[in-house]
Design a protein around this motif. Structure first.
Motif, short mmCIF file in Angstrom:
data_model
loop_
_atom_site.label_atom_id
_atom_site.label_comp_id
_atom_site.label_asym_id
_atom_site.label_seq_id
_atom_site.Cartn_x
_atom_site.Cartn_y
_atom_site.Cartn_z
N MET A 114 42.21 17.51 -20.66
CA MET A 114 42.23 18.66 -21.56
C MET A 114 43.21 18.44 -22.72
O MET A 114 43.00 18.94 -23.82
CB MET A 114 42.60 19.93 -20.79
CG MET A 114 41.49 20.44 -19.89
SD MET A 114 39.94 20.74 -20.77
CE MET A 114 40.41 22.04 -21.92
N ALA A 115 44.27 17.66 -22.46
CA ALA A 115 45.20 17.33 -23.54
C ALA A 115 44.50 16.50 -24.60
O ALA A 115 44.70 16.71 -25.81
CB ALA A 115 46.40 16.57 -22.98
N ALA A 116 43.67 15.55 -24.18
CA ALA A 116 42.89 14.74 -25.13
C ALA A 116 41.96 15.63 -25.94
O ALA A 116 41.79 15.44 -27.15
CB ALA A 116 42.10 13.68 -24.37
N TYR A 117 41.35 16.60 -25.26
CA TYR A 117 40.47 17.56 -25.93
C TYR A 117 41.24 18.34 -26.99
O TYR A 117 40.77 18.52 -28.13
CB TYR A 117 39.87 18.50 -24.89
CG TYR A 117 39.18 19.72 -25.45
CD1 TYR A 117 37.86 19.66 -25.90
CD2 TYR A 117 39.85 20.95 -25.54
CE1 TYR A 117 37.23 20.78 -26.41
CE2 TYR A 117 39.22 22.06 -26.05
CZ TYR A 117 37.91 21.98 -26.48
OH TYR A 117 37.30 23.09 -26.99
N LEU A 118 42.43 18.80 -26.64
CA LEU A 118 43.23 19.61 -27.56
C LEU A 118 43.73 18.80 -28.75
O LEU A 118 43.76 19.31 -29.88
CB LEU A 118 44.41 20.24 -26.81
CG LEU A 118 44.04 21.30 -25.78
CD1 LEU A 118 45.27 21.73 -24.99
CD2 LEU A 118 43.40 22.51 -26.46
#
Length: 237
Positions: A59-63
């Motif tokens: 999710m960090a990569a997504y953000l």
């Protein structure tokens, strides 16, 4: 300024605007794709990758992708034009799903999926909000009323209804596949049907939504509709 417009008349004005109707479906696809990602990622990491802690870096990569593309999307829009940029946003979501669909158990493919989804969804968010100003102009020319708030409220309402339906579908699909929370408590794996369902909800189903989004955005041309509305108003006068 004091004239009150009923809800039926308001929606009659909105549905008269073709760009609003298409943008509404565009927003709906965005809501569905976002909901599928946020609902599925924790289950995917826990029951497919067997490592629930991986949901945080994914999710960090997504953000990170979302933040970067929230900044550069206006520039891309000015270079390519609105319609091409909207199509690119939809295609990025589909392209990112391909490696994941082929090998859903790959952690690398999960990150690719997250990054491309972040890129595509963020571009979509920026673009459909930008479209709303043009749509308000069209509605104003067509009806002599400025409905900025209802332009946004109407399509957001439909999007939230779609998201609620997706949440329900997610739970029903997992239950039908035989998902059992007790297995996780006992340290046991979910059955193959459950894992395949989770992969589908994170892979090929949002890919189909992305294709639908691409088809919808082909018909959105706010500049053309605004010119037609102005010409029609001038002819009537």
């Amino acid at each position: 300024n004091e004239e009150k417009i009923g809800i039926i008349e308001t929606y009659r004005m909105l549905f008269r605007c073709k760009s609003w109707v298409r943008n509404m479906f565009y927003v709906m696809c965005y809501g569905v794709s976002t909901c599928l990602l946020t609902s599925s990622i924790t289950y995917y990491c826990a029951y497919v990758l067997n490592n629930s802690s991986l949901s945080t870096p994914i999710m960090a990569a997504y953000l990170v992708a979302s933040i970067v593309f929230s900044i550069i999307t206006p520039r891309i829009d000015s270079l390519l034009g609105r319609k091409k940029t909207m199509g690119l946003a939809a295609l990025l979501q589909v392209i990112g799903k391909i490696p994941f669909i082929l090998a859903p158990a790959s952690i690398i493919n999960a990150f690719i999926n997250a990054v491309f989804t972040g890129m595509g969804l963020t571009m979509t968010f920026v673009l459909f909000n930008t479209n709303r100003n043009s749509i308000s102009d069209i509605v104003e020319v067509q009806n002599g009323r400025r409905l900025d708030s209802m332009v946004a409220t109407g399509d957001t309402l439909v999007s939230k209804i779609a998201e609620a339906a997706v949440d329900k579908l997610f739970l029903v699909a997992l239950a039908a596949a035989g998902f059992s929370a007790k297995l996780a408590d006992e340290g046991l794996l979910q059955n193959a049907a459950t894992q395949n369902t989770i992969n589908a909800l994170l892979g090929w189903i949002p890919a189909l939504v992305g294709l639908l989004m691409f088809v919808v955005c082909i018909g959105i041309d706010t500049d053309k509709e605004l010119k037609e509305a102005i010409a029609e108003k001038g002819a009537i006068r």
